[in-house]
Design a protein around this motif. Structure first.
Motif, PDB file in Angstrom:
ATOM      1  N   ALA A  70       0.874  -1.172   0.000  1.00  0.00           N
ATOM      2  CA  ALA A  70       0.000   0.000   0.000  1.00  0.00           C
ATOM      3  C   ALA A  70       0.908   1.219   0.000  1.00  0.00           C
ATOM      4  CB  ALA A  70      -0.892  -0.004   1.241  1.00  0.00           C
ATOM      5  N   GLU A  71       0.539   2.233  -0.793  1.00  0.00           N
ATOM      6  CA  GLU A  71       1.379   3.410  -0.867  1.00  0.00           C
ATOM      7  C   GLU A  71       0.533   4.666  -0.987  1.00  0.00           C
ATOM      8  OE1 GLU A  71       3.766   2.601  -4.323  1.00  0.00           O
ATOM      9  OE2 GLU A  71       2.311   3.526  -5.648  1.00  0.00           O
ATOM     10  N   LEU A  72       1.173   5.767  -0.675  1.00  0.00           N
ATOM     11  CA  LEU A  72       0.569   7.089  -0.786  1.00  0.00           C
ATOM     12  C   LEU A  72       1.287   7.805  -1.921  1.00  0.00           C
ATOM     13  CD1 LEU A  72      -1.340   9.242   0.473  1.00  0.00           C
ATOM     14  CD2 LEU A  72       0.602   9.946   1.871  1.00  0.00           C
ATOM     15  N   SER A  73       0.525   8.394  -2.841  1.00  0.00           N
ATOM     16  CA  SER A  73       1.105   9.135  -3.957  1.00  0.00           C
ATOM     17  C   SER A  73       0.750  10.603  -3.816  1.00  0.00           C
ATOM     18  CB  SER A  73       0.562   8.632  -5.290  1.00  0.00           C
ATOM     19  OG  SER A  73       0.919   7.300  -5.501  1.00  0.00           O
ATOM     20  N   LEU A  74       1.685  11.459  -4.211  1.00  0.00           N
ATOM     21  CA  LEU A  74       1.471  12.902  -4.160  1.00  0.00           C
ATOM     22  C   LEU A  74       1.973  13.497  -5.466  1.00  0.00           C
ATOM     23  CD1 LEU A  74       0.833  15.537  -2.566  1.00  0.00           C
ATOM     24  CD2 LEU A  74       3.211  15.486  -1.787  1.00  0.00           C
ATOM     25  N   THR A  75       1.131  14.324  -6.098  1.00  0.00           N
ATOM     26  CA  THR A  75       1.512  15.038  -7.313  1.00  0.00           C
ATOM     27  C   THR A  75       1.248  16.510  -7.085  1.00  0.00           C
ATOM     28  OG1 THR A  75       0.945  13.142  -8.689  1.00  0.00           O
ATOM     29  CG2 THR A  75       1.094  15.264  -9.796  1.00  0.00           C
ATOM     30  N   VAL A  76       2.259  17.324  -7.370  1.00  0.00           N
ATOM     31  CA  VAL A  76       2.138  18.771  -7.235  1.00  0.00           C
ATOM     32  C   VAL A  76       2.152  19.353  -8.643  1.00  0.00           C
ATOM     33  CG1 VAL A  76       3.188  20.865  -6.306  1.00  0.00           C
ATOM     34  CG2 VAL A  76       3.342  18.718  -5.024  1.00  0.00           C
ATOM     35  N   LYS A  77       1.105  20.126  -8.958  1.00  0.00           N
ATOM     36  CA  LYS A  77       0.998  20.730 -10.282  1.00  0.00           C
ATOM     37  C   LYS A  77       1.043  22.243 -10.173  1.00  0.00           C
ATOM     38  CE  LYS A  77      -1.697  16.983 -12.274  1.00  0.00           C
ATOM     39  NZ  LYS A  77      -2.900  16.629 -13.030  1.00  0.00           N
TER      40      LYS A  77
ATOM     41  N   GLY B 208      -1.095  23.443 -14.885  1.00  0.00           N
ATOM     42  CA  GLY B 208      -1.426  22.021 -14.872  1.00  0.00           C
ATOM     43  C   GLY B 208      -0.231  21.116 -15.086  1.00  0.00           C
ATOM     44  N   ALA B 209       0.944  21.706 -15.334  1.00  0.00           N
ATOM     45  CA  ALA B 209       2.146  20.891 -15.520  1.00  0.00           C
ATOM     46  C   ALA B 209       2.587  20.295 -14.179  1.00  0.00           C
ATOM     47  CB  ALA B 209       3.274  21.737 -16.103  1.00  0.00           C
ATOM     48  N   VAL B 210       3.039  19.065 -14.217  1.00  0.00           N
ATOM     49  CA  VAL B 210       3.508  18.398 -12.999  1.00  0.00           C
ATOM     50  C   VAL B 210       4.859  18.983 -12.608  1.00  0.00           C
ATOM     51  CG1 VAL B 210       4.231  16.210 -11.985  1.00  0.00           C
ATOM     52  CG2 VAL B 210       2.249  16.281 -13.502  1.00  0.00           C
ATOM     53  N   LEU B 211       4.914  19.542 -11.408  1.00  0.00           N
ATOM     54  CA  LEU B 211       6.157  20.093 -10.882  1.00  0.00           C
ATOM     55  C   LEU B 211       6.953  19.039 -10.119  1.00  0.00           C
ATOM     56  CD1 LEU B 211       4.782  23.478  -9.511  1.00  0.00           C
ATOM     57  CD2 LEU B 211       5.937  23.064 -11.698  1.00  0.00           C
ATOM     58  N   TRP B 212       6.241  18.143  -9.459  1.00  0.00           N
ATOM     59  CA  TRP B 212       6.887  17.109  -8.666  1.00  0.00           C
ATOM     60  C   TRP B 212       5.867  16.015  -8.374  1.00  0.00           C
ATOM     61  CZ3 TRP B 212       6.311  14.830  -3.826  1.00  0.00           C
ATOM     62  CH2 TRP B 212       7.400  14.085  -3.365  1.00  0.00           C
ATOM     63  N   SER B 213       6.322  14.785  -8.321  1.00  0.00           N
ATOM     64  CA  SER B 213       5.458  13.686  -7.884  1.00  0.00           C
ATOM     65  C   SER B 213       6.318  12.673  -7.143  1.00  0.00           C
ATOM     66  CB  SER B 213       4.733  13.032  -9.059  1.00  0.00           C
ATOM     67  OG  SER B 213       5.631  12.351  -9.893  1.00  0.00           O
ATOM     68  N   GLY B 214       5.700  11.994  -6.214  1.00  0.00           N
ATOM     69  CA  GLY B 214       6.413  10.994  -5.440  1.00  0.00           C
ATOM     70  C   GLY B 214       5.458   9.965  -4.870  1.00  0.00           C
TER      71      GLY B 214
ATOM     72  N   ARG C 110       7.031  11.937   5.123  1.00  0.00           N
ATOM     73  CA  ARG C 110       8.229  11.536   4.378  1.00  0.00           C
ATOM     74  C   ARG C 110       8.204  12.113   2.959  1.00  0.00           C
ATOM     75  NH1 ARG C 110       7.067   6.564   7.057  1.00  0.00           N
ATOM     76  NH2 ARG C 110       6.231   5.716   5.124  1.00  0.00           N
ATOM     77  N   LEU C 111       7.026  12.114   2.321  1.00  0.00           N
ATOM     78  CA  LEU C 111       6.915  12.686   0.981  1.00  0.00           C
ATOM     79  C   LEU C 111       7.232  14.176   0.986  1.00  0.00           C
ATOM     80  CD1 LEU C 111       3.737  10.998  -0.533  1.00  0.00           C
ATOM     81  CD2 LEU C 111       6.034  10.972  -1.499  1.00  0.00           C
TER      82      LEU C 111
ATOM     83  N   MET D 258      10.239  16.475  -0.940  1.00  0.00           N
ATOM     84  CA  MET D 258       9.827  17.395  -1.997  1.00  0.00           C
ATOM     85  C   MET D 258      10.739  18.616  -2.035  1.00  0.00           C
ATOM     86  SD  MET D 258       6.061  19.012  -2.724  1.00  0.00           S
ATOM     87  CE  MET D 258       5.940  19.666  -1.085  1.00  0.00           C
ATOM     88  N   PRO D 259      11.294  18.930  -3.221  1.00  0.00           N
ATOM     89  CA  PRO D 259      12.144  20.125  -3.315  1.00  0.00           C
ATOM     90  C   PRO D 259      11.288  21.383  -3.200  1.00  0.00           C
ATOM     91  CG  PRO D 259      11.844  19.137  -5.479  1.00  0.00           C
ATOM     92  CD  PRO D 259      11.189  18.221  -4.484  1.00  0.00           C
ATOM     93  N   LEU D 260      11.782  22.342  -2.461  1.00  0.00           N
ATOM     94  CA  LEU D 260      11.057  23.595  -2.303  1.00  0.00           C
ATOM     95  C   LEU D 260      11.718  24.663  -3.164  1.00  0.00           C
ATOM     96  CD1 LEU D 260      10.507  23.499   1.552  1.00  0.00           C
ATOM     97  CD2 LEU D 260       8.884  22.906  -0.248  1.00  0.00           C
ATOM     98  N   PRO D 261      10.919  25.591  -3.697  1.00  0.00           N
ATOM     99  CA  PRO D 261      11.484  26.632  -4.562  1.00  0.00           C
ATOM    100  C   PRO D 261      12.426  27.564  -3.811  1.00  0.00           C
ATOM    101  CG  PRO D 261       9.138  26.999  -4.181  1.00  0.00           C
ATOM    102  CD  PRO D 261       9.517  25.728  -3.502  1.00  0.00           C
TER     103      PRO D 261
END
Length: 51
Positions: A6-13, A17-23, A43-44, A48-51
């Motif tokens: 089981a996993e947790l997914s995170l997508t930041v757009k 709408g372009a994907v900036l980061w996903s994990g 943990r995600l 995640m890289p921050l600007p």
């Protein structure tokens, strides 16, 4: 076939709408579902890289 986890997914757009980061992060062991989700989310966000 490999093990399934089981996993947790995170997508930041971005606004466009372009994907900036996903994990993805595996959920840990234990009986408390909320605690497992919170730990995986932490943990995600830590990775995640921050600007």
């Amino acid at each position: 076939m490999g093990e399934k986890w089981a996993e947790l997914s995170l997508t930041v757009k971005g606004e466009d709408g372009a994907v900036l980061w996903s994990g993805r992060e595996r959920l840990g062991d234990g009986d408390n579902r909320r605690a497992k989700l919170e730990q995986a989310a932490r943990r995600l966000v830590d990775r995640m890289p921050l600007p």
